[in-house]
Design a protein around this motif. Structure first.
Motif, PDB file in Angstrom:
ATOM      1  N   LEU A  77      30.160  52.808  25.711  1.00 57.65           N
ATOM      2  CA  LEU A  77      30.050  51.397  26.085  1.00 57.65           C
ATOM      3  C   LEU A  77      31.422  50.747  26.153  1.00 57.65           C
ATOM      4  O   LEU A  77      31.714  49.965  27.066  1.00 57.65           O
ATOM      5  CB  LEU A  77      29.163  50.673  25.064  1.00 57.65           C
ATOM      6  N   ALA A  78      32.299  51.061  25.193  1.00 56.45           N
ATOM      7  CA  ALA A  78      33.654  50.501  25.208  1.00 56.45           C
ATOM      8  C   ALA A  78      34.411  50.966  26.448  1.00 56.45           C
ATOM      9  O   ALA A  78      35.127  50.183  27.086  1.00 56.45           O
ATOM     10  CB  ALA A  78      34.395  50.909  23.936  1.00 56.45           C
ATOM     11  N   GLY A  94      35.454  48.197  33.600  1.00 55.42           N
ATOM     12  CA  GLY A  94      35.136  46.992  34.369  1.00 55.42           C
ATOM     13  C   GLY A  94      36.282  45.999  34.381  1.00 55.42           C
ATOM     14  O   GLY A  94      36.590  45.394  35.425  1.00 55.42           O
ATOM     15  N   MET A  95      36.925  45.815  33.222  1.00 56.22           N
ATOM     16  CA  MET A  95      38.070  44.892  33.159  1.00 56.22           C
ATOM     17  C   MET A  95      39.219  45.399  34.013  1.00 56.22           C
ATOM     18  O   MET A  95      39.904  44.624  34.694  1.00 56.22           O
ATOM     19  CB  MET A  95      38.509  44.730  31.702  1.00 56.22           C
ATOM     20  N   LEU A 100      38.979  47.304  36.678  1.00 55.89           N
ATOM     21  CA  LEU A 100      38.616  47.135  38.081  1.00 55.89           C
ATOM     22  C   LEU A 100      38.785  45.695  38.530  1.00 55.89           C
ATOM     23  O   LEU A 100      39.297  45.419  39.631  1.00 55.89           O
ATOM     24  CB  LEU A 100      37.167  47.595  38.284  1.00 55.89           C
ATOM     25  N   ALA A 101      38.364  44.736  37.658  1.00 56.15           N
ATOM     26  CA  ALA A 101      38.539  43.318  38.003  1.00 56.15           C
ATOM     27  C   ALA A 101      40.017  42.973  38.143  1.00 56.15           C
ATOM     28  O   ALA A 101      40.411  42.213  39.040  1.00 56.15           O
ATOM     29  CB  ALA A 101      37.881  42.448  36.926  1.00 56.15           C
ATOM     30  N   GLY A 102      40.858  43.526  37.259  1.00 58.16           N
ATOM     31  CA  GLY A 102      42.290  43.267  37.358  1.00 58.16           C
ATOM     32  C   GLY A 102      42.892  43.825  38.635  1.00 58.16           C
ATOM     33  O   GLY A 102      43.746  43.195  39.281  1.00 58.16           O
ATOM     34  N   VAL A 103      42.447  45.028  39.011  1.00 57.98           N
ATOM     35  CA  VAL A 103      42.958  45.632  40.249  1.00 57.98           C
ATOM     36  C   VAL A 103      42.559  44.795  41.460  1.00 57.98           C
ATOM     37  O   VAL A 103      43.375  44.535  42.364  1.00 57.98           O
ATOM     38  CB  VAL A 103      42.439  47.083  40.371  1.00 57.98           C
ATOM     39  N   ILE A 104      41.299  44.352  41.507  1.00 56.96           N
ATOM     40  CA  ILE A 104      40.837  43.538  42.642  1.00 56.96           C
ATOM     41  C   ILE A 104      41.586  42.210  42.693  1.00 56.96           C
ATOM     42  O   ILE A 104      42.017  41.749  43.767  1.00 56.96           O
ATOM     43  CB  ILE A 104      39.318  43.318  42.541  1.00 56.96           C
ATOM     44  N   GLY A 105      41.762  41.554  41.526  1.00 56.85           N
ATOM     45  CA  GLY A 105      42.493  40.285  41.494  1.00 56.85           C
ATOM     46  C   GLY A 105      43.936  40.448  41.931  1.00 56.85           C
ATOM     47  O   GLY A 105      44.480  39.635  42.687  1.00 56.85           O
TER      48      GLY A 105
END
Length: 338
Positions: free
Chosen positions: A276-277, A283-284, A286-291
């Protein structure tokens, strides 16, 4: 005497607590039919107790052609089973390949399988019969066997003389010249003993294993304080030879005891919390890469447009004319004419 009575009482309670439905041996073993099932007599109760005996079962098998006896001892772990196996192995036995640790005579078979020691007397079963038996053993533990026997020198070793020592009782049985306090079993020590047949006479070598090299160093110093005792340390091992022996011959045997650390990797399986970790961190990330990609794209488009306008390569299109028509609103309401 009191200690032996307590050991016998404890072992009797353990064996008496075995449920009737927990039979080890099946009703049929090949063409042989199982007869009476009993609890075998324990000749050395304190020793079996130190080896952590959990249950024992003996069964008679017979067919029209022959009959034999099968006995099984279930220990708490594989180390206790290994110690029991070495204590029961006949002096004239030869290795057998039915399991990793097994030996046989003309009419018997003794084998180690996990935390079980099984003996067949009167007939050696076929491998297919044994595999069916292994598949139904209750409370089976297949942990790794002790690696201490691997450090015994092979040259001049007397076959089947090895004895595994787990505490004061087995030490007294196999090497009474060493006191339990000197061996220091309180430090979680274990030992492997073996006899060697040399030109100058027989020699008994005992290799003690301690949790850390520092403990082994302290124990070596304690052993060397005993007159005539020869002791060599190798890592967490202390190899000991007690008098009377030929010192030169003993030194040659001790010199062959070498320690080489071996790391065994054990797969503990998947950890749900760790999975889970990892999912959250992924996910974090991936969000950073997209941003970051969006920010770089915006800077690139804006910068390109600014450069094109600066060098006259780009002009803004004419702006639309916006007409704003506001409705007239009187500050006062119109007066009514009479």
């Amino acid at each position: 005497m009191l200690t032996q009575l307590r050991a016998r009482s404890a072992l009797f309670l353990v064996l008496a607590a075995i449920p009737a439905g927990a039979a080890v041996f099946p009703e049929m073993l090949g063409e042989f039919t199982r007869g009476e099932v009993t609890t075998p007599k324990i000749a050395d109760v304190p020793l079996y107790t130190e080896f952590s005996l959990q249950s024992a079962e003996q069964a008679q098998y017979a067919s029209d052609a022959a009959k034999f006896t099968a006995t099984a001892w279930r220990m708490r772990d594989t180390t206790g089973a290994f110690a029991l196996y070495q204590s029961r192995r006949p002096a004239d036995a030869v290795p057998s390949d039915v399991t990793k640790v097994a030996s046989k005579t003309a009419t018997s078979l003794l084998l180690l399988f996990g935390n079980y020691v099984i003996e067949f007397d009167g007939r050696v079963p076929a491998l297919t019969e044994l595999n069916r038996l292994f598949a139904t053993l209750p409370d089976l533990d297949m942990s790794a066997l002790p690696n201490l026997p691997a450090f015994l020198p092979k040259e001049d070793l007397v076959p089947n003389s090895e004895r595994y020592i787990l505490g004061p009782v087995s030490l007294q049985r196999y090497q009474p010249g060493i006191s339990p306090s000197l061996a220091a079993f309180s430090l979680s020590a274990e030992a492997q003993l073996a006899r060697y047949h040399l030109a100058t006479g027989d020699l008994t070598l005992t290799i003690f294993n301690y949790p850390t090299p520092n403990m082994a160093r302290e124990r070596q110093e304690a052993f060397l304080k005993v007159p005539g005792v020869l002791a060599k340390r190798a890592g967490p091992l202390v190899a000991v030879v007690i008098p009377p022996v030929d010192s030169d011959a003993a030194e040659r045997v001790l010199g062959k005891v070498q320690y080489e650390a071996k790391i065994t990797r054990q797969d503990l399986g998947k950890n749900p919390a760790k999975d889970l970790a990892n999912l959250v961190l992924t996910g974090m990330l991936l969000a950073g890469v997209i941003g970051g990609a969006s920010l770089l794209a915006g800077l690139w488009l804006g910068g390109s447009k600014w450069l094109l306008k600066k060098f006259g390569w780009y002009r803004e299109p004419e702006a639309f004319t916006l007409l704003r028509l506001h409705e007239h609103r009187a500050d006062k309401a119109p007066e009514n004419n009479p």
